[in-house]
Write a protein that holds these residues in place. Structure first.
Motif, PDB file in Angstrom:
ATOM      1  N   CYS A  11      16.105 -17.161  24.864  1.00 19.61           N
ATOM      2  CA  CYS A  11      15.231 -17.589  25.960  1.00 19.61           C
ATOM      3  C   CYS A  11      15.742 -18.907  26.528  1.00 19.61           C
ATOM      4  O   CYS A  11      15.971 -19.865  25.802  1.00 19.61           O
ATOM      5  N   CYS A  14      12.817 -21.811  25.948  1.00 26.25           N
ATOM      6  CA  CYS A  14      12.425 -22.398  24.661  1.00 26.25           C
ATOM      7  C   CYS A  14      13.442 -22.174  23.554  1.00 26.25           C
ATOM      8  O   CYS A  14      13.301 -22.711  22.472  1.00 26.25           O
ATOM      9  N   CYS A  16      14.107 -19.369  22.018  1.00 23.66           N
ATOM     10  CA  CYS A  16      13.710 -18.279  21.125  1.00 23.66           C
ATOM     11  C   CYS A  16      14.795 -17.195  21.122  1.00 23.66           C
ATOM     12  O   CYS A  16      15.304 -16.827  22.164  1.00 23.66           O
ATOM     13  N   CYS A  25       9.088 -13.671  27.191  1.00 22.60           N
ATOM     14  CA  CYS A  25       9.357 -14.351  25.923  1.00 22.60           C
ATOM     15  C   CYS A  25       8.083 -14.396  25.091  1.00 22.60           C
ATOM     16  O   CYS A  25       7.049 -14.873  25.553  1.00 22.60           O
ATOM     17  N   CYS A  28       7.167 -18.442  24.431  1.00 20.39           N
ATOM     18  CA  CYS A  28       6.662 -19.351  25.461  1.00 20.39           C
ATOM     19  C   CYS A  28       6.062 -18.619  26.663  1.00 20.39           C
ATOM     20  O   CYS A  28       5.666 -19.259  27.634  1.00 20.39           O
TER      21      CYS A  28
HETATM   22 ZN   LIG Z   1      10.699 -18.699  25.490  1.00 17.53          ZN
END
Ligand SMILES: [Zn+2]
Length: 201
Positions: A11, A14, A16, A25, A28
């Protein structure tokens, strides 16, 4: 040892990670922020090599020690940093465009003079633009080196050669690495709303 390439999706907002691409995501809740990244994994006979294991120890067995800090020359900035710059630390400076990040950084480069070389890496502005800013701020410092570069590999080589006291990366989202297939330039257009208004240092 064999080198295998693993694909992950990360991501943009963030950080991820996911094995498959996702529209939203889960961490976030941002939309369309997943980008493909290729990671080289060193393997031996197809088995990922484990590093030497780090064992936990009683916190009480350690002796508390405060890190030494270098003053930035700005009282307010020192306060925000918890007393000054810590050797080996990385500081991310964010803020809206035009707020004065690059100016503050240039003044900082000047204030810590005498401490060693400062490497100013710019992925956006030219040497002439930065020199103009320095002239305006009356900064004439022979310790400041300028490098117009966005390739992290090249920047790394220069850092190893010059061994500067301080490295400025202006700005981080303009940088890219050959080891990651999703270059900064590639993900930039997919950045959403407020995040694209920010320049990170
Ligand atoms: Zn994210």
């Amino acid at each position: 040892m064999a080198k295998t390439t693993k694909t992950v999706f990360v991501c943009n907002e963030c950080g991820c990670e996911s094995a498959k691409w996702m529209g939203k995501c889960p961490a976030c809740n941002s939309w369309n922020t997943f980008v493909e990244q290729k990671i080289d994994k060193i393997t031996e006979n197809g088995v990922k090599k484990l590093k030497t294991r780090n064992e936990p120890k009683l916190l009480n067995s350690y002796k508390g020690q405060d890190v030494s800090r270098t003053s930035t020359g700005f009282g307010e900035l020192d306060r925000v940093l918890g007393g000054g710059l810590v050797k080996g630390s990385l500081i991310l400076l964010g803020g809206e465009p035009g707020i004065g990040k690059s100016t503050l950084i240039l003044e900082l480069c000047d204030k810590i003079k005498g401490e060693g070389k400062v490497l100013y890496v710019s992925g956006e502005e030219s040497a002439e633009q930065i020199k103009l800013r320095a002239d305006r701020l009356k900064i004439h410092n022979d310790d400041i080196l300028f490098l117009g570069e966005t390739d992290i590999g090249v920047i790394n080589e220069q850092i190893e050669e010059i061994t500067p006291k301080l490295v400025i990366i202006d700005s981080i989202q303009t940088m890219y690495s050959d080891e990651l297939s999703s270059a900064a330039r590639k993900c930039k257009p997919s950045k959403r709303n407020n995040s694209s208004d920010y320049e990170n240092m």
